[in-house]
Motif scaffolding. Structure first.
Motif, mmCIF file in Angstrom:
data_model
loop_
_atom_site.group_PDB
_atom_site.id
_atom_site.type_symbol
_atom_site.label_atom_id
_atom_site.label_comp_id
_atom_site.label_asym_id
_atom_site.label_seq_id
_atom_site.Cartn_x
_atom_site.Cartn_y
_atom_site.Cartn_z
ATOM 1 N N LYS A 172 -7.989 -8.557 -0.836
ATOM 2 C CA LYS A 172 -9.454 -9.204 -1.465
ATOM 3 C C LYS A 172 -10.445 -7.760 -1.402
ATOM 4 N N GLN A 173 -10.148 -7.173 -0.132
ATOM 5 C CA GLN A 173 -11.497 -6.676 0.077
ATOM 6 C C GLN A 173 -11.398 -5.277 -1.233
ATOM 7 N N LYS A 174 -10.720 -4.849 -1.076
ATOM 8 C CA LYS A 174 -10.473 -3.397 -1.197
ATOM 9 C C LYS A 174 -8.588 -3.075 -2.787
ATOM 10 N N PRO A 175 -8.646 -4.078 -3.675
ATOM 11 C CA PRO A 175 -7.745 -4.360 -4.863
ATOM 12 C C PRO A 175 -7.058 -3.253 -5.276
ATOM 13 N N TYR A 176 -7.476 -1.706 -5.348
ATOM 14 C CA TYR A 176 -7.653 -1.055 -5.593
ATOM 15 C C TYR A 176 -6.766 0.150 -5.065
ATOM 16 N N LEU A 177 -6.938 -0.110 -3.543
ATOM 17 C CA LEU A 177 -5.633 -0.268 -2.588
ATOM 18 C C LEU A 177 -3.905 -0.476 -3.130
ATOM 19 N N ILE A 178 -4.079 -1.450 -3.699
ATOM 20 C CA ILE A 178 -2.799 -1.993 -3.966
ATOM 21 C C ILE A 178 -2.097 -1.456 -4.765
ATOM 22 N N ARG A 179 -0.246 -0.997 -5.086
ATOM 23 C CA ARG A 179 -0.113 -0.200 -5.882
ATOM 24 C C ARG A 179 -0.049 -0.600 -7.098
ATOM 25 N N SER A 180 0.104 -0.397 -8.310
ATOM 26 C CA SER A 180 -0.001 -1.050 -9.591
ATOM 27 C C SER A 180 1.141 -1.792 -10.027
ATOM 28 N N ASP A 181 1.672 -1.552 -9.589
ATOM 29 C CA ASP A 181 3.691 -2.289 -9.861
ATOM 30 C C ASP A 181 3.596 -3.463 -8.997
ATOM 31 N N TRP A 182 3.247 -3.310 -7.767
ATOM 32 C CA TRP A 182 2.865 -4.708 -7.070
ATOM 33 C C TRP A 182 3.426 -6.086 -7.331
ATOM 34 N N ASP A 183 2.831 -6.531 -8.433
ATOM 35 C CA ASP A 183 3.414 -8.276 -8.727
ATOM 36 C C ASP A 183 4.529 -7.612 -9.561
ATOM 37 N N ASN A 184 5.312 -6.546 -9.757
ATOM 38 C CA ASN A 184 7.030 -6.659 -10.494
ATOM 39 C C ASN A 184 7.201 -6.799 -9.518
ATOM 40 N N ILE A 185 7.609 -5.610 -7.508
ATOM 41 C CA ILE A 185 8.619 -5.582 -7.250
ATOM 42 C C ILE A 185 8.166 -5.995 -5.722
ATOM 43 N N LYS A 186 6.786 -6.991 -5.629
ATOM 44 C CA LYS A 186 6.905 -7.886 -4.382
ATOM 45 C C LYS A 186 7.841 -8.464 -4.004
ATOM 46 N N ILE A 187 9.021 -9.493 -5.195
ATOM 47 C CA ILE A 187 10.362 -9.833 -4.592
ATOM 48 C C ILE A 187 11.069 -9.100 -4.277
ATOM 49 N N PHE A 246 0.374 -0.571 0.060
ATOM 50 C CA PHE A 246 0.299 0.226 0.082
ATOM 51 C C PHE A 246 1.046 1.405 -0.172
ATOM 52 N N ILE A 247 2.635 0.853 0.065
ATOM 53 C CA ILE A 247 3.081 2.149 0.750
ATOM 54 C C ILE A 247 3.260 3.216 -1.146
ATOM 55 N N GLY A 248 2.724 4.375 -1.115
ATOM 56 C CA GLY A 248 3.193 4.988 -2.598
ATOM 57 C C GLY A 248 1.656 4.896 -3.070
ATOM 58 N N VAL A 249 0.978 4.551 -2.389
ATOM 59 C CA VAL A 249 -0.236 4.953 -3.090
ATOM 60 C C VAL A 249 -1.476 6.427 -2.546
ATOM 61 N N ASP A 250 -1.841 7.191 -3.424
ATOM 62 C CA ASP A 250 -2.166 7.761 -2.429
ATOM 63 C C ASP A 250 -3.936 8.253 -2.819
ATOM 64 N N ASP A 251 -4.338 7.354 -1.554
ATOM 65 C CA ASP A 251 -5.255 7.431 -0.996
ATOM 66 C C ASP A 251 -5.161 7.338 0.273
ATOM 67 N N PRO A 252 -6.285 8.260 1.207
ATOM 68 C CA PRO A 252 -5.720 8.080 2.986
ATOM 69 C C PRO A 252 -5.753 6.339 3.280
ATOM 70 N N LEU A 253 -6.944 5.667 2.751
ATOM 71 C CA LEU A 253 -6.591 4.479 3.336
ATOM 72 C C LEU A 253 -5.758 3.247 3.355
#
Length: 594
Positions: free
Chosen positions: A502-517, A469-476
């Protein structure tokens, strides 16, 4: 050894049997009393610490005053001994520490033992040795080697009062004992029936057989369990939620066991907003329906042969300690016949409904004579409102004297390689011999934030989950980061991160799959760089393949049949190669590369 019964009340911390005040003139009366107090403290954490043991500690000053107490809230939080010593302060000098179970410092830092030594404790009374073989006796030896007087119940101290106190220590960690010795979770069968032995009317209607007080106790039992299991008939007939909404420490996983997968498309159990559901079924059953469940977030696990023992062995491998069976008679009979049910809670309501075809709590067991009937052990009776609760063990807790196999010997990624082969080292839960390799191990790390300021994270898992969630421009998203950062344990951090994903997938940073490793690797490198004993442990595995033995994680783990990508094991081998290259002229080529 016979075990005393558990007394259920509306207070979650009092499921363990209440004790009577010991006579001060009886042999070891005070020791028995304080050990029981430690066991009661440990029981407060039931449902929170899982899948880890329940620890309690009571510090009694030389004058006989209770100076400090503590219990383990969750894995990753301060040990019970650390809390008790801190609370006791100077009164700890020369005091006696009462522990319901031998400490299990499975991360190499020995915090519990160190706290007792540094606090100035002179005597330690231990209710039971640690059930896991690689931890069993380690803390007792360490304390004795430092000159402390250590008494073990049943070994150094023996009397009727001591035996009763030891029973309570066994009961409070019965799930761990069963898991270690029997390699299946501790399973409790719960049902409510009428006085004439019916769990529903002939129409299937069953609301409500038992009273509200009884139902509240069921919620409490759920809250103390890792998972609740039902069969397909229960889902179709009752459409249950299987939540602990009126009590208990946490929301248990929900498991549906069905051979045909003949389940409704709409059901409360498919709602993942509060807690997850796993459906176990026969391999190949209704592939299209499996896809529908997957689209709802329901995990489906297939078995070549679906039976209760196979399912329980699988959930043993996933690290589950306790399962509550709330199924109908057919599945209950199958579970009993498979030998996986350890205890029974039967709520008997003073009602008669009759009906030749009305269902009973246990189906056909193949018995034709009353002499074949299964007898409960340590039967306990308690009135709950107008109902009667009858509980007892179907089988005794296993003897802890024989050598108990370590849980990491269960998983085999390659069927051609023995699990004892030194070329493969398996790790998964933090209680394993190499459990410190887990991203859930309680080792705080300090990592720079986007401004270059160093931030402390309680574990690698805290860091990993927050960075979704870090870097996502959303207070949630920022709220999610703070909730994860303040989570009291790695397990809690993981639950928050996964639930929000699961509940709020829009809060996940867009590049997460590329950087999670990369995120995981940075955190692991920090962890193994700042803890010398962890670094030494990692380097000691040179030449061996490291496998994260999760049977359900096909990305970070090795998977159930070795089909997983094992990225956590790969990252550790890559890190090991880097450390070896930095610390010596020789380099190591990892067996698996990222």
């Amino acid at each position: 050894m016979a075990l005393s019964c558990l007394t259920l009340t509306a207070n979650p911390s009092s499921i363990i049997c209440k004790f009577k005040a010991s006579l001060p003139t009886a042999p070891h009366a005070l020791d028995a009393t304080y050990i029981r107090r430690a066991a009661h403290l440990a029981d407060k954490s039931a449902g929170f610490t899982s899948p880890h043991p329940n620890f309690g500690c009571v510090i009694v000053s030389p004058s006989g005053k209770v100076a400090g107490e503590g219990y383990l809230y969750a894995q990753g939080t301060a040990a019970a001994e650390v809390q008790a010593v801190k609370a006791a302060g100077e009164l700890c000098r020369g005091a006696t520490a009462y522990l319901n179970m031998e400490p299990g410092d499975c991360h190499g830092d020995h915090s519990a033992v160190s706290a007792l030594l540094q606090g100035g404790v002179k005597r330690v009374v231990v209710g039971m040795r640690h059930p896991l073989q690689h931890l069993r006796g380690n803390a007792v030896r360490a304390l004795r080697n430092q000159g402390l007087h250590v008494d073990l119940l049943g070994e150094d101290l023996t009397s009727n009062l001591i035996e009763d106190a030891q029973k309570e220590c066994l009961l409070v960690n019965a799930p761990l004992i069963c898991r270690a010795a029997l390699r299946v979770p501790f399973s409790v069968l719960k049902y409510a029936m009428t006085l004439d032995g019916k769990i529903a009317a002939t129409t299937g209607h069953a609301s409500w057989i038992s009273c509200k007080q009884s139902r509240n106790l069921v919620f409490e039992l759920r809250g103390r369990s890792d998972a609740v299991i039902v069969g397909g008939n229960t889902v179709r007939r009752d459409n249950p939620r299987l939540t602990a909404r009126h009590g208990g420490g946490h929301m248990p996983m929900r498991i549906v066991m069905t051979q045909t997968l003949d389940l409704p498309e709409k059901a409360n159990l498919w709602d993942m907003s509060e807690v997850s559901t796993i459906v176990v079924t026969q391999r190949g059953a209704r592939r299209s329906f499996q896809k529908l469940l997957a689209s709802k977030g329901v995990e489906v696990v297939e078995f070549d042969i679906l039976n209760a023992r196979e399912v329980m062995e699988y959930f043993h491998d996933r690290g589950y300690l306790s399962i509550l069976w709330e199924c109908g008679g057919t599945l209950a009979a199958s579970a009993i016949s498979s030998g996986v049910i350890h205890k029974v809670y039967a709520f008997v309501a003073p009602k008669i409904i009759g009906g030749k075809n009305a269902p009973s709590p246990v189906g056909d067991l193949g018995m034709v004579e009353m002499s074949q009937a299964l007898n409960l052990i340590d039967v306990c009776y308690e009135q709950v409102g107008p109902d009667m609760l009858i509980s007892g063990f179907l089988q005794p807790l296993p003897d802890m004297v024989p050598v108990i196999p370590s849980p990491d010997e269960t998983f085999v990624a390659d069927p051609t390689v023995s699990p004892y082969d030194s070329r493969i080292i398996f790790f998964y839960k933090t209680w394993d011999p190499y459990g410190a390799f887990s991203n859930f191990s309680p080792h705080p790390i300090q990592m720079p934030d986007e401004n270059g300021d160093y931030v402390t994270w309680m574990s690698v898992e805290h860091y990993y989950q927050a960075h979704k969630f870090i870097g996502v421009d959303d207070p949630l998203a920022q709220d999610c980061v703070e909730m994860i950062k303040s989570a009291k344990s790695p397990e809690e951090a993981a639950r928050i991160g996964r639930s929000m994903q699961k509940q709020k997938p829009y809060l996940i940073r867009s590049d997460w799959d590329n950087i999670k490793i990369d995120v995981m690797y940075r955190a692991l490198k920090c962890k193994f760089s700042i803890y010398p004993h962890l670094n030494s442990m990692l380097l000691s595995t040179a030449g061996s393949v490291l496998v994260e033995a999760s049977p359900h994680d096909l990305f970070w783990g090795g998977g159930r049949d070795g089909e997983g990508l094992n990225y956590l094991g790969r990252l550790l081998m890559k890190l090991r190669s880097e450390f070896l290259g930095e610390s010596s002229s020789s380099s190591e080529t990892p067996s698996l590369t990222v």
